[in-house]
Design a protein around this motif. Structure first.
Motif, short mmCIF file in Angstrom:
data_model
loop_
_atom_site.label_atom_id
_atom_site.label_comp_id
_atom_site.label_asym_id
_atom_site.label_seq_id
_atom_site.Cartn_x
_atom_site.Cartn_y
_atom_site.Cartn_z
N LYS A 111 0.83 -1.21 0.00
CA LYS A 111 0.00 0.00 0.00
C LYS A 111 0.87 1.26 0.00
CE LYS A 111 -3.85 2.06 2.58
NZ LYS A 111 -4.88 1.90 1.54
N SER A 118 -5.98 3.19 -2.21
CA SER A 118 -6.38 1.78 -2.29
C SER A 118 -7.24 1.40 -1.10
CB SER A 118 -5.14 0.88 -2.35
OG SER A 118 -4.34 1.06 -1.19
N VAL A 151 -6.97 -5.07 -9.06
CA VAL A 151 -6.74 -5.70 -7.75
C VAL A 151 -5.33 -6.28 -7.75
CG1 VAL A 151 -7.56 -7.41 -6.11
CG2 VAL A 151 -9.19 -6.27 -7.62
N LEU A 266 -5.38 -5.66 -2.29
CA LEU A 266 -5.66 -4.22 -2.38
C LEU A 266 -6.40 -3.94 -3.68
CD1 LEU A 266 -2.37 -2.44 -1.25
CD2 LEU A 266 -4.46 -2.72 0.06
N VAL A 267 -7.45 -3.12 -3.58
CA VAL A 267 -8.13 -2.62 -4.77
C VAL A 267 -7.66 -1.19 -5.00
CG1 VAL A 267 -10.34 -2.08 -5.84
CG2 VAL A 267 -10.14 -4.09 -4.36
N LEU A 268 -7.11 -0.92 -6.16
CA LEU A 268 -6.64 0.42 -6.48
C LEU A 268 -7.82 1.24 -6.97
CD1 LEU A 268 -3.29 -0.49 -8.32
CD2 LEU A 268 -3.74 -0.19 -5.87
N VAL A 269 -8.14 2.30 -6.24
CA VAL A 269 -9.35 3.07 -6.54
C VAL A 269 -9.10 4.23 -7.47
CG1 VAL A 269 -10.45 2.41 -4.37
CG2 VAL A 269 -9.03 4.47 -4.45
N ARG A 270 -8.03 4.16 -8.22
CA ARG A 270 -7.73 5.16 -9.22
C ARG A 270 -8.87 5.23 -10.25
NH1 ARG A 270 -2.55 4.58 -13.31
NH2 ARG A 270 -3.11 6.22 -14.78
#
Length: 274
Positions: A111, A118, A151, A266-270
């Motif tokens: 992270k 994320s 992800v 981790l989900v990358l919230v970009r």
């Protein structure tokens, strides 16, 4: 009269013997230090009986004591087994906590290394079908997640979100046939597209023959398409084949992430338009 005497003769003789013994015993009460002949005779006659009785009493006492000891030993064994079970449960719990702490540490490091917001998610289910293979995670739209978000795990790319509910989501794995990620070979910058091949495998397609690709090369995301950020590890080249015909190479890629052992990701919230 004679018949009466014969009938009670045995009784009278027995009474006479007892009376004589009583009188002898009474006369020798003062002499306690030495036994008289009658006392010695009685002692001799009763000693074996008394010894046998004492032996029998001792034997029964030993049996009883051994029985009590066995009960105590059984009780102690039960308690020891319970103690061992509790200790084993604590050891298992401690080992699980240590493993979880290690995974969380790796996830935190990931992270911090990714300069993109994320959300940490945990696997709560798995869905396999003839067409798709997905993992179900415990976060959804209420946590800011949306379909198409990439992800990742500590080892590299896992896949992308395909279905998002308020409090859960599905992750399409990079090994699924429906998955495609724009990629490059890190060593030579050769371009291609990593597609899922099923069975935990991937292939790199559309890499021309002239490009230098070798077994052991690392494949990373190219950033083209705006889904996956550039430079995320995807896999390692395990086979390269350049046929006589055709324009492209045949390249097999082994994912760096062990899909079967995933627990946290981790989900990358970009946003897609960044």
């Amino acid at each position: 009269m004679k018949n009466l005497l014969n009938r009670y003769r045995r009784f009278l003789l027995t009474a006479l013997v007892l009376l004589t013994a009583f009188l002898t015993y009474a006369m020798n009460l003062r002499n306690r230090d030495h036994a008289n002949p009658v006392e010695r005779t009685v002692m001799s006659m009763t000693a074996p009986v008394a010894g046998s009785a004492a032996s029998a009493t001792g034997f029964l006492s030993d049996i009883w004591n051994n029985y009590i000891d066995l009960i105590d030993v059984r009780r102690e064994n039960i308690e020891l087994r319970k103690s061992v079970k509790r200790l084993n449960e604590r050891i298992v719990a401690n080992n699980e906590a240590i493993a979880a702490n290690l995974r969380y540490k790796q996830l935190l490091e990931l992270k911090e290394s990714v300069a993109i917001p994320s959300v940490a998610v945990s696997v709560i289910g798995e869905d396999s079908s003839a067409w798709f293979k997905t993992l179900v995670v415990d976060r959804g739209a209420a946590d800011g997640l949306a379909e198409g978000m990439p992800v990742v795990a500590a080892g590299g790319v896992v896949g992308r979100l395909v279905k998002v509910a308020p409090h859960s989501s599905r992750v399409l794995l990079l090994t699924d046939h429906a998955s495609a990620i724009a990629s490059i070979v890190q060593r030579t910058r050769a371009r291609g597209v990593v597609r899922g091949a099923g069975g935990g495998r991937c292939s790199m397609e559309f890499t021309v023959k002239d490009e230098d690709v070798k077994v052991g090369d690392t494949v990373v995301s190219s950033g083209i398409g705006g889904v996956f950020p550039k430079g995320l590890p995807i896999g390692e080249v395990t086979m390269v084949k350049k046929g006589e015909y055709g324009v492209f190479q045949t390249i097999e890629v082994r994912p760096l992430v062990n899909i079967g052992q995933l627990e946290e990701m981790l989900v990358l919230v970009r946003q897609r338009d960044e």
